[in-house]
Design a protein around this motif. Structure first.
Motif, PDB file in Angstrom:
ATOM      1  N   VAL A  84       0.877  -1.162   0.040  1.00  8.59           N
ATOM      2  CA  VAL A  84       0.040  -0.032   0.041  1.00  8.59           C
ATOM      3  C   VAL A  84       0.832   1.002   0.037  1.00  8.59           C
ATOM      4  CG1 VAL A  84      -1.901   1.375   1.149  1.00  8.59           C
ATOM      5  CG2 VAL A  84      -1.785  -1.329   1.257  1.00  8.59           C
ATOM      6  N   VAL A  85       0.924   1.789  -1.070  1.00 11.47           N
ATOM      7  CA  VAL A  85       1.819   3.009  -1.409  1.00 11.47           C
ATOM      8  C   VAL A  85       1.171   4.329  -1.612  1.00 11.47           C
ATOM      9  CG1 VAL A  85       4.088   3.935  -2.555  1.00 11.47           C
ATOM     10  CG2 VAL A  85       3.795   1.513  -1.875  1.00 11.47           C
ATOM     11  N   LEU A  86       1.015   5.407  -1.049  1.00  9.58           N
ATOM     12  CA  LEU A  86       0.325   6.468  -1.644  1.00  9.58           C
ATOM     13  C   LEU A  86       1.479   7.376  -2.261  1.00  9.58           C
ATOM     14  CD1 LEU A  86      -1.737   7.325   1.363  1.00  9.58           C
ATOM     15  CD2 LEU A  86      -2.298   6.170  -0.480  1.00  9.58           C
ATOM     16  N   LEU A  87       1.201   8.219  -3.366  1.00 18.96           N
ATOM     17  CA  LEU A  87       2.110   9.176  -3.928  1.00 18.96           C
ATOM     18  C   LEU A  87       1.757  10.610  -3.824  1.00 18.96           C
ATOM     19  CD1 LEU A  87       4.521   9.532  -5.814  1.00 18.96           C
ATOM     20  CD2 LEU A  87       2.810   9.160  -7.637  1.00 18.96           C
ATOM     21  N   VAL A  88       2.592  11.274  -3.378  1.00 19.49           N
ATOM     22  CA  VAL A  88       2.478  12.927  -3.239  1.00 19.49           C
ATOM     23  C   VAL A  88       3.520  13.525  -4.460  1.00 19.49           C
ATOM     24  CG1 VAL A  88       2.668  14.794  -1.602  1.00 19.49           C
ATOM     25  CG2 VAL A  88       2.079  12.500  -0.473  1.00 19.49           C
ATOM     26  N   ASP A  89       2.675  13.970  -5.120  1.00 22.22           N
ATOM     27  CA  ASP A  89       3.144  14.938  -6.046  1.00 22.22           C
ATOM     28  C   ASP A  89       2.224  16.181  -6.472  1.00 22.22           C
ATOM     29  OD1 ASP A  89       1.336  13.562  -7.857  1.00 22.22           O
ATOM     30  OD2 ASP A  89       3.056  13.011  -9.207  1.00 22.22           O
ATOM     31  N   PRO A  95       9.626  14.191 -11.434  1.00 28.01           N
ATOM     32  CA  PRO A  95       8.354  15.147 -11.356  1.00 28.01           C
ATOM     33  C   PRO A  95       7.408  15.145 -12.265  1.00 28.01           C
ATOM     34  CG  PRO A  95      10.345  16.568 -11.908  1.00 28.01           C
ATOM     35  CD  PRO A  95      10.901  15.215 -11.564  1.00 28.01           C
ATOM     36  N   TRP A  96       6.183  15.093 -11.930  1.00 31.38           N
ATOM     37  CA  TRP A  96       5.153  15.021 -12.932  1.00 31.38           C
ATOM     38  C   TRP A  96       5.117  16.434 -14.018  1.00 31.38           C
ATOM     39  CZ3 TRP A  96       0.765  17.773 -14.546  1.00 31.38           C
ATOM     40  CH2 TRP A  96      -0.087  17.208 -15.215  1.00 31.38           C
ATOM     41  N   PRO A  97       4.955  16.199 -15.184  1.00 30.01           N
ATOM     42  CA  PRO A  97       4.401  15.102 -15.970  1.00 30.01           C
ATOM     43  C   PRO A  97       5.754  13.816 -16.008  1.00 30.01           C
ATOM     44  CG  PRO A  97       4.450  16.688 -17.373  1.00 30.01           C
ATOM     45  CD  PRO A  97       4.886  17.297 -15.912  1.00 30.01           C
ATOM     46  N   TYR A 156      -7.890  11.728 -15.376  1.00 37.07           N
ATOM     47  CA  TYR A 156      -6.515  11.674 -14.273  1.00 37.07           C
ATOM     48  C   TYR A 156      -5.653  10.294 -14.570  1.00 37.07           C
ATOM     49  CZ  TYR A 156      -4.119  10.104 -10.138  1.00 37.07           C
ATOM     50  OH  TYR A 156      -3.102   9.863  -9.455  1.00 37.07           O
ATOM     51  N   LEU A 157      -6.295   9.199 -15.131  1.00 37.18           N
ATOM     52  CA  LEU A 157      -5.303   8.179 -15.403  1.00 37.18           C
ATOM     53  C   LEU A 157      -4.456   8.353 -16.362  1.00 37.18           C
ATOM     54  CD1 LEU A 157      -5.005   4.876 -14.855  1.00 37.18           C
ATOM     55  CD2 LEU A 157      -6.680   4.351 -16.428  1.00 37.18           C
ATOM     56  N   MET A 158      -5.068   9.171 -17.573  1.00 39.12           N
ATOM     57  CA  MET A 158      -4.101   9.415 -18.787  1.00 39.12           C
ATOM     58  C   MET A 158      -2.913  10.271 -18.166  1.00 39.12           C
ATOM     59  SD  MET A 158      -4.835   7.329 -21.279  1.00 39.12           S
ATOM     60  CE  MET A 158      -5.068   6.054 -20.033  1.00 39.12           C
ATOM     61  N   LEU A 159      -3.342  11.302 -17.333  1.00 42.13           N
ATOM     62  CA  LEU A 159      -2.434  12.170 -17.142  1.00 42.13           C
ATOM     63  C   LEU A 159      -1.309  11.320 -16.143  1.00 42.13           C
ATOM     64  CD1 LEU A 159      -4.398  15.332 -15.983  1.00 42.13           C
ATOM     65  CD2 LEU A 159      -3.093  15.119 -18.068  1.00 42.13           C
ATOM     66  N   ARG A 160      -1.832  10.620 -15.488  1.00 36.18           N
ATOM     67  CA  ARG A 160      -0.573   9.748 -14.541  1.00 36.18           C
ATOM     68  C   ARG A 160       0.068   8.958 -15.413  1.00 36.18           C
ATOM     69  NH1 ARG A 160       1.521  10.749 -10.589  1.00 36.18           N
ATOM     70  NH2 ARG A 160      -0.343  11.214  -9.156  1.00 36.18           N
ATOM     71  N   LEU A 170      -0.395  18.344 -24.169  1.00 30.47           N
ATOM     72  CA  LEU A 170      -0.525  19.701 -23.143  1.00 30.47           C
ATOM     73  C   LEU A 170      -1.151  19.122 -21.984  1.00 30.47           C
ATOM     74  CD1 LEU A 170      -2.297  21.704 -26.250  1.00 30.47           C
ATOM     75  CD2 LEU A 170       0.119  21.581 -25.527  1.00 30.47           C
ATOM     76  N   TYR A 171      -0.307  18.367 -21.152  1.00 30.77           N
ATOM     77  CA  TYR A 171      -0.713  17.768 -19.953  1.00 30.77           C
ATOM     78  C   TYR A 171      -1.158  18.729 -18.918  1.00 30.77           C
ATOM     79  CZ  TYR A 171       1.630  14.217 -22.220  1.00 30.77           C
ATOM     80  OH  TYR A 171       1.989  13.041 -23.261  1.00 30.77           O
ATOM     81  N   TRP A 172      -0.367  19.949 -18.799  1.00 33.77           N
ATOM     82  CA  TRP A 172      -0.797  20.879 -17.912  1.00 33.77           C
ATOM     83  C   TRP A 172      -2.042  21.837 -18.098  1.00 33.77           C
ATOM     84  CZ3 TRP A 172       0.633  21.764 -13.243  1.00 33.77           C
ATOM     85  CH2 TRP A 172       1.718  21.427 -12.643  1.00 33.77           C
TER      86      TRP A 172
END
Length: 483
Positions: free
Chosen positions: A87-92, A215-217, A277-281, A340-342
């Motif tokens: 179980v891993v959460l991700l903060v970005d 860092p995202w993206p 969101y899934l495609m952005l991830r 154009l993710y942002w």
């Protein structure tokens, strides 16, 4: 800037607060009795407020440190052989923004529902499902692994189906819920296949290990073009179902059978954007696969055209808003396909807030439209758009008729998808009955069909059956009894 340890605790608090409210309220309903509306709303809204406060703190820290990429390991869930489910959460930046959006809109919709569902028989049930949905959606957007994202994805789908069928005393809501459920089940195969493929190709399920931990993206994923294309397309199939993309979006207007707050929460603001969101991830996958990006852009463009044409001819407000949502989500997929993710993330945030407000005001939109028409009474009707003036009249009439019929997508889906699946199901049922009959030593009979037990009971007690039939009124008796 907050420390990594504190950020991890806040992320866990944001996800687990509505989960605790769901567990406490569900246990009370199961073991004792239905609590009062005041107790229900205080428990759920307090948990959502705590989640919002934690999400805002995480988002502020992500803005102060824009290159933050923090996996938060909460420990293993279970182990099977050599595999361990972590179980891993991700903060970005992406997860922090989505956590604020989810918790904020869930809290607003919950507060609106207090008055909207006052004295409704399913008041506690609605808030119970609201807490479960918030848990699933917060777990989805903050998931650090595809496995945890899949778990949140399924919780969101389950609560969506249950809230569409909220008014189960009528026939239309359960029927619409079944349609939503079937679409979700078929498309979620893509997410399951993508998760298995990710384990097979990258030997990991954590976003940081598969995409490099930048860092995202982020940059292009360290996968080959063929592997990245296959994985991205599998995940896009799931995104198409959840975000109602063409040609799988015919369920979205029918999902408006649920209460207005749930329509605003699911199909105006949050759930319908889960595919975006899934495609952005998985943006690093799209950077590696121009073919998948082109497919996403083409499907999004087709959805935008379909949604705007059908939405312009709808006679009710919620159907028009549903197709308007479909149009905007399609444009978000076009932006993602173009890289154009942002822009897509800003579009998602702004559209979710606007559409939530419009959905909540949908019951009063008819009065607003009548007042506007009364104020402009006697004025000439507005002219057609540019396309209506440039295209031939016959083509305009044909497009108008097709839009009224929603391009016949539902009959096509029933003929090409639902009917074959039903035939396969009946075939498998017959095969199972034969195997059970062969293994049990009992010959297969026609009496095993549905309704055979009632027929056997009638044959066993003919007198009771005759008396039961004697007391059943006929259609003629019913007509005579009417005044």
């Amino acid at each position: 800037m907050l420390s990594d340890v504190l950020l991890g605790k806040l992320a866990a608090l944001a996800v687990l607060s509505p989960a605790a409210a769901f567990a406490a309220l569900g246990a009370y309903l199961l073991l004792l009795r239905t609590p009062s509306e005041r107790v229900v709303q205080r428990v759920v809204l307090s948990a959502l407020a705590v989640s919002l406060a934690a999400s805002l703190a995480i988002w502020a820290s992500a803005v102060a440190a824009p290159y933050a990429f923090l996996p938060v390991a909460l420990g293993p869930w279970f182990k099977v052989g050599g595999y361990e489910f972590d179980v891993v959460l991700l903060v970005d930046r992406l997860s922090a923004t989505m956590m604020v959006l989810v918790s904020l809109i869930a809290l607003v919709v919950g507060r609106f529902s207090v008055a909207y569902l006052h004295r409704e028989a399913g008041f506690a049930r609605f808030f119970l499902l609201l807490a479960l949905f918030s848990t699933g959606m917060l777990g989805l957007v903050s998931a650090g692994t595809v496995d945890l994202l899949f778990a949140g994805w399924e919780l969101v789908g389950a609560t969506s189906v249950l809230l569409v069928a909220f008014f189960h005393d009528r026939a239309a809501p359960p029927r619409a819920a079944v349609r939503v459920y079937i679409t979700y089940r078929l498309c979620d195969v893509g997410l399951l296949g993508g998760a298995v493929l990710m384990h097979d190709l990258a030997h990991s399920s954590q976003w940081g290990e598969v995409f490099g931990g930048g860092p995202w993206p982020g940059t292009a994923a360290p996968l080959g073009p063929g592997a990245a294309t296959a994985l991205a397309l599998c995940l896009f199939v799931a995104a198409m179902g959840k975000s109602a993309q063409f040609p799988l979006g015919s369920w979205l207007p029918r999902a408006m059978e649920g209460p207005t707050p749930s329509s605003a929460l699911f199909y105006g603001a949050i759930s319908v954007h889960a595919g975006v969101y899934l495609m952005l991830r998985v943006a690093p996958l799209l950077e590696r696969s121009p073919a998948a990006s082109a497919v996403i852009a083409c499907v999004g463009a087709a959805t935008a055209v379909y949604g705007t044409m059908v939405g312009r001819v709808q006679a009710d407000v919620k159907s028009a808003l549903a197709h308007a949502t479909m149009t905007q989500v399609g444009l978000m997929f076009v932006e993602i396909g173009l890289g154009l993710y942002w822009l897509a993330l800003v579009h998602l945030f702004a559209h979710a807030c606007l559409r939530c407000l419009q959905m909540l005001r949908a019951p009063s939109a008819l009065r607003d439209a009548q007042e506007i028409r009364a104020a402009h009474a006697g004025e000439p009707l507005p002219h057609l758009g540019v396309a209506g003036r440039l295209l031939p009249p016959a083509l305009v009439r044909r497009a108008y008729w097709l839009s009224l019929e929603r391009f016949h997508l539902e009959p096509l889906e029933e003929r090409l998808v639902a009917a074959p699946l039903l035939r396969v199901g009946r075939l498998l049922d017959r095969i199972e009955r034969r195997w059970v009959a062969a293994l049990s030593g009992v010959p297969e009979r026609a009496a095993d069909e549905p309704g055979a037990q009632a027929a056997r009971r009638a044959r066993a007690a003919p007198g009771d059956g005759a008396r039961a039939m004697a007391f059943q009124p006929t259609a003629r008796d019913t007509e005579r009894a009417q005044p």
